[in-house]
Design a protein around this motif. Structure first.
Motif: not given
Lengths: 328, 508, 357
Positions: C332-345, C285-287, A102-106
């Motif tokens: 870029l953050i979207f891609f990094i968040i998205g890639s977590e999925f492929f680590i967990n599943y 997001m960094v954290s 959500g934050l990234a979307m914002t």
């Protein structure tokens, strides 16, 4: 003196974007998705409308009223739909953390809005840093026919554009659907307990996608209303401000009831502009303190609802949690 | 008789969860007009197999036929359409909705709660259920919730019913009532599958038994042609001794004295009322009662986790001096030098941290030791290794998060840690719930060892047969009050059952 | 048909590769967008982005300084996150610290010695930040009030307070802004260590190490991790949950306040409601991207600052809007968040169900 007859319409107009944002977010949250990207989505909705209107106004063709409304409306809906889809893809399909997404979307939405806004501003080479879409705005902000003739009654109740009435209608419809229909029942079940909904044969993923995308589109309309009606077709970067976050706060304020949001948004709208209507004399600094009102009120409501701790007033039980059927 | 076409025929079903194979070329027949007991140890794949029948999971391989016709069940909806309804062990109900809303959940068409309510009343009349369609689920007792689940399945017109451990939360009387209903349904020609661990229930209710082991079908037979010992051996794969040891208590002396304990829940309901008893050292005090009758509050009050309205809880040390535990939190109880260990009901939600590894879970009890600001990671690590070795815990390493362990191993880790504290008082709540036979016996042995070492054990159990064999004395709770305290030796199950439902337990 | 199942565990190397691939794909998309928007060839674009942070000595120092600031805020929110307390109020807590610092600089000017003033600034900033975090923490601990929205609202209250004082103490009159505080006397300005950037950088390094040990090796760190995993377990082993929540949030606020102190006293010598610049949210997001590991946070802070500076360079060089950078960062953050999925599943593809007769 406090001019109530001119204050109420301004408060209502200020409240409409919040109302749309709040209704959209409520529908989203009922599916268990806490979309903190609403602020960004409203930006995207606004700027997409602006882009559509800008292209149409500058296309050189003779403008038809129907298209003047439809083009910005559809581009706004499309933009916010794509944002909703993105959110769902990340949080539902890829099960990413909802808060971070959500934050990234914002960040994205505000960046997107300001980037295209800035680019358009550069394109028109105006003296002031804004894009003005007077022709589109005229159609969007057309009031009801008798607004001017019926004295204070007209000024308070009829003085708004179609989107404002649409916002109220949407809130009422959302309320009805959630409370009285099977779709609403299923949606509530998905937000409360997705695994139960799943075993009852409800397609959890589809409900989450649909509700979130629909919610995004409604929220996006809030951005469109703000530019086209409230701001009279003037897009200035950053002018939309933190209204998106206020909409999110309103969801809690209204304890997830869209019909309550009608009054609550108008109240918030009033608080938002209170500083303009309260005479402060030469002490301008005090106005900044008045601007705190909506946030402070939200905090107080937040505290009171948590203290009362009533079962029916709690957020959807699965809010913020991803759902994975084969979890074991 | 086996010439009949089965209502359900599952063939060569295989299901994997990542590297774990839950069902391996499993097959099963279910017939109409028959109650089938599906047996198997934990992790033998019973629930997974049934979940594939009810559309929750989709098999990786294999076929399902209903009444001889090959079908594909992709979702619970498909299962409903085929007349299959499952009552899950963990109820699938939405708390904030009413019974009627839960019952019609997921059905197509316009929402008409009035018509639904009428139909629900009709079903209730047929089978003599006591359900208020307009009551919210969060206001209901466990047995009411289960009734709602059964009505839900019947409302959908299911004629193949699957019940996953339905009696785990019921009193003997409620169980009898449920069995009567199930027999009625069988006589109506419905096919019924019941998953259970309790042998006497299998013998009392079922017509046929099917056994699974390690995800595979081992065999089936008519119930009347077999017995508990044979079924158990089939489940485990080798002969098992079914007796629980009960050594005589060694030099029992009062250890914990509870007087007039009264506890009110957050919503203001009385959970415990004027409860008094003594727990002796070197003795196992069993606590029996319908689930939710105050067992949880009683143990948590002793452990310092539950605010108490009135009464006293005193700890008697070896010199006979009394110390009041009431109003103290776990930390101050510990600092008073009272060695009190507690194995709570919710192992992963309370006793352990699911995402932490074995060593860190050991540290939960010991991390405060010493004056240093820093934690000592060495000794918990060593303790974890000892527990793994001594109790034969199946785990890749002590650095594995406990959530990856099976239920029995999780419980061994928890009990191992609590016993390592060298307690004077040991509280256990449902210590063998969900454990298979082998693990259960390991736990009984551990508890008996503690008893022999002079520990005062308070054992809250749900399986009366086990309580009657294990406990030296049995305290029966009924609606938060003490219904009676009787010696374990020679106690009758029927009497205890009556005491659970009625104070004193006399008369019908 | 596609089947998704949870992975047991994945080696660090493999997880790293998945993340790298995700990041790479993101960069690819971003550069594609940039090339389309600007019409430049990709190598030029990358060169410009690189120049944003390393184009000159000064730019490198600024890059390091900004990384340090973002890192400090990220470290600040981390203990709260580790406790599953969604502190989105870093923005406001930094502002509270900044405002307290400003007040000391403005009010004490000429009344006490410079050293005394700086000590006052430091303490009041840390206290202000801690109070700003402590208020939501108190209600969270006491009534379980939703901290996400509470802290969020506190941001705006802080902004308005800063705006109020900016107008009240405006300089010059009528500007509605404070301008550079004590420009002539440099009263309350932090002394320079080596050069004007180094102080913040050193503090960030110290803080990173502190936080790493605090979280992983201290009793406090263990307690807050247990509270985050399960409150009931925490109570069961005798941890005072309310106290841990408040203590941890106070620490969060304290560090945020410290950052506000550095921003006003050491870097900007100026205050406005925009001084935190949204970094309170970026820090979240960094954290999270660093999985609450302080050492990895260094990398993510640097990455995000690098991208921001690069996009700024692109924007000024090509006459683009500055928000372009925010947009790319978010992608870029979207891609990094998205890639977590492929680590967990794990995803496996089945051709067709096997028919068995």
């Amino acid at each position: 003196m406090f001019d109530i007859v001119s204050f109420i319409p301004r408060a209502v107009m200020q409240g409409i974007p919040l109302m749309l944002g709040c209704t959209g977010e409520t529908i989203t949250e009922k599916s268990g998705n806490l979309n903190l990207g609403t602020a960004g989505i409203m930006y995207v909705g606004g700027i997409c409308g602006v882009i559509g209107a800008f292209l149409y106004e500058n296309s050189g063709v003779v403008m038809v009223p129907v298209l003047t409304v439809l083009i910005p409306l559809l581009s706004c809906l499309l933009g916010s739909l794509l944002m909703g889809l993105l959110y769902c893809f990340l949080t539902v399909t890829l099960r990413a953390n909802q808060n971070v997404t959500g934050l990234a979307m914002t960040t994205f939405g505000v960046g997107f809005g300001n980037f295209f806004g800035g680019s358009l501003i550069k394109l028109v080479k105006a003296d002031i840093p804004s894009v003005v879409l007077t022709k589109t705005s005229l159609v969007f902000s057309r009031k009801l026919p008798f607004a001017g003739n019926l004295g204070w009654f007209g000024r308070i109740f009829l003085n708004y554009s179609f989107l404002a009435y649409a916002a109220i209608a949407l809130a009422l419809i959302a309320s009805y659907v959630l409370k009285r229909t099977r779709t609403g029942l299923h949606l509530r079940a998905v937000g409360e307990n997705p695994s139960t909904a799943d075993t009852a044969g409800i397609n959890v993923v589809r409900y989450k996608y649909t509700a979130t995308c629909l919610g995004s589109m409604i929220s996006g309309l809030g951005g469109l209303y703000y530019v086209m009606d409230y701001a009279s077709g003037v897009w200035t970067n950053g002018a939309f401000g933190d209204r998106g976050w206020l909409a999110v706060a309103l969801v809690i304020f209204t304890i997830w009831r869209p019909n309550v949001s009608i009054f609550a948004s108008i109240l918030f709208g009033g608080l938002y502009i209170l500083n303009i209507y309260i005479p402060t004399g030469p002490n301008l600094a005090i106005k900044e303190i008045y601007k705190m009102a909506p946030y402070v009120v939200t905090i107080i409501v937040l505290i009171i609802t948590s203290m009362r701790n009533k079962r029916e007033n709690q957020p959807p039980a699965a809010l913020g949690l991803p759902y994975f059927r084969e979890e074991r | 008789m086996e010439e009949r076409i089965p209502a359900v025929a599952m063939r060569d079903i295989t299901k994997r969860f990542g590297p774990v194979v839950a069902n391996d070329n499993c097959w099963l027949n279910i017939y109409r007009g028959e109650i089938l007991a599906l047996l198997g140890e934990n992790g033998s794949g019973k629930t997974t197999l049934m979940n594939m029948l009810s559309g929750v999971y989709f098999p990786d391989e294999g076929t399902i036929a209903i009444d001889g016709k090959h079908v594909v069940i992709r979702s619970p909806k498909d299962a409903f359409a085929l007349g299959i309804g499952m009552i899950h062990q963990h109820f699938k109900l939405v708390d904030v909705l009413t019974a009627a809303e839960n019952i019609v959940l997921g059905l197509p068409g316009k929402l008409d709660l009035k018509a639904a309510t009428a139909k629900i009343r009709e079903i209730c009349d047929t089978y003599q259920f006591d359900v208020d369609p307009n009551q919210k689920i969060y206001d209901m007792s466990v047995s009411q919730k289960q009734t709602v689940e059964i009505v839900k399945v019947l409302y959908r017109g299911a004629d193949i019913l699957i019940l996953d451990e339905p009696t785990a939360v019921l009193t003997p009387q409620e169980t009898d009532k449920l069995f009567a209903v199930l027999r009625n349904m069988r006589n109506d020609g419905k096919a019924i599958v019941i998953i259970t661990h309790k042998m006497h229930e299998v013998e009392a209710l079922s017509d046929r038994v099917a056994v699974l082991r390690h995800g595979q079908f081992v065999g089936d037979m008519l119930t009347k042609n077999t017995n508990a010992q044979e079924m158990t051996n089939m489940m485990v794969g080798h002969p098992v001794v079914l007796n629980i040891k009960r050594p005589e208590p060694v030099n029992p002396k009062p250890r914990i004295e509870v007087k007039g304990l009264t506890v009110r829940s957050m919503d203001g309901f009385l959970k415990l009322e004027d409860v008094s008893f003594t727990a002796n050292s070197g003795e196992i005090l069993g606590i029996a009662g319908i689930s939710g009758c105050g067992q949880k509050e009683l143990l948590e009050a002793i452990a310092g986790l539950q605010p108490v309205e009135a009464g006293s809880i005193s700890y008697v040390n070896d010199n006979g001096e009394r110390e009041e535990l009431l109003g103290k939190d776990p930390l101050s109880i510990q600092s008073m030098g009272v060695a009190l260990s507690f194995v709570p009901e919710d192992r992963l939600g309370m006793g352990l941290v699911a995402n932490m590894d074995l060593a860190d879970n050991m540290m939960l009890r010991s991390f405060r030791r010493g004056k240093s600001l820093f934690t000592d990671r060495h000794s918990p690590h060593k303790l974890a290794e000892n527990v793994v070795h001594d109790l034969d815990v199946q785990t890749p390493s002590v650095e594995t998060p406990v959530r990856r362990l099976s239920g029995g191993n999780v419980q061994k880790v928890l009990v191992g840690r609590e016993i390592a504290e060298a307690p004077k008082v040991l509280l256990t709540a449902y210590a063998v719930r969900g454990l298979d036979i082998n693990s259960s016996y390991t736990i009984y042995d551990l508890i008996n060892e503690q008893k022999a070492a002079g520990v005062a054990v308070i054992y809250v159990g749900e399986d009366l047969d086990v309580l009657l064999e294990l406990a030296d004395r049995i305290l029966v709770l009924c609606g938060g009050k003490v219904s009676g305290i009787i010696p374990g030796r020679g106690a009758k199950k029927r009497d205890v059952g009556l005491m659970m439902t009625k104070l004193g337990g006399v008369g019908e | 048909m596609i089947q998704i199942s949870k992975r047991g565990s994945l080696s660090r190397g493999k997880a790293l590769i998945i993340r790298a691939v995700g990041l790479l794909l993101g960069i690819l998309l971003c550069s594609l967008i940039t090339v389309i928007v600007t019409g430049q060839n990709p190598t030029e674009v990358f060169a410009t982005i690189f120049k944003g942070s390393f184009g000159s000595n000064r730019k490198t120092w600024i890059f390091l300084q900004n990384t340090a600031v973002l890192l400090m805020i990220s470290l600040a929110v981390t203990p709260a996150f580790r406790m599953r307390c969604w502190n989105l109020g870093a923005e406001g807590q930094v502002l509270a610290g900044a405002m307290a610092t400003t007040a000391c600089m403005y009010l004490l000017a000429g009344k006490v010695s410079n050293a005394t003033a700086i000590i006052c600034m430091l303490f009041s900033a840390m206290v202000a930040g801690a109070v700003w975090a402590g208020i939501p923490a108190f209600f969270k601990a006491r009534f379980n009030t939703n901290e996400t929205l509470f802290t969020l609202m506190m941001n705006y209250v802080a902004m308005q307070i800063v705006s109020f004082f900016c107008v009240k103490w405006e300089n010059p009159k009528g500007s509605g802004q404070m301008g550079i505080i004590n420009q002539k006397t440099q009263f309350g300005w932090l002394p320079q260590v080596g050069n004007r950037y180094l102080l913040v950088i050193i503090l960030a390094v110290v803080l990173t190490l502190f936080m790493f040990f605090y979280l992983n090796s201290t009793k406090h760190g263990f307690e807050l991790t247990v509270v985050g995993e399960s409150e009931r377990t925490a109570r069961y082993v005798g941890i005072k949950v309310e106290r841990v929540i408040i203590r941890t949030m106070l620490l969060s606020g304290l560090i945020c306040g410290l950052t506000g102190f550095l921003l006003v006293g050491g870097i900007n010598h100026n205050v406005s409601s925009e001084i935190a610049g949204g970094q309170g949210f970026t820090a979240v997001m960094v954290s999270w991207l660093a999985k609450f590991n302080p050492i990895i946070m260094v990398l993510f802070s640097a990455l995000l600052i690098f991208l921001g500076a690069g996009a700024k360079e692109l924007a000024t060089g090509l006459g683009l809007n500055q928000s372009f950078g925010e947009m790319l960062t978010a992608i870029l953050i979207f891609f990094i968040i998205g890639s977590e999925f492929f680590i967990n599943y794990k995803i496996s593809f089945h051709k067709k169900e096997r028919e068995v007769k």
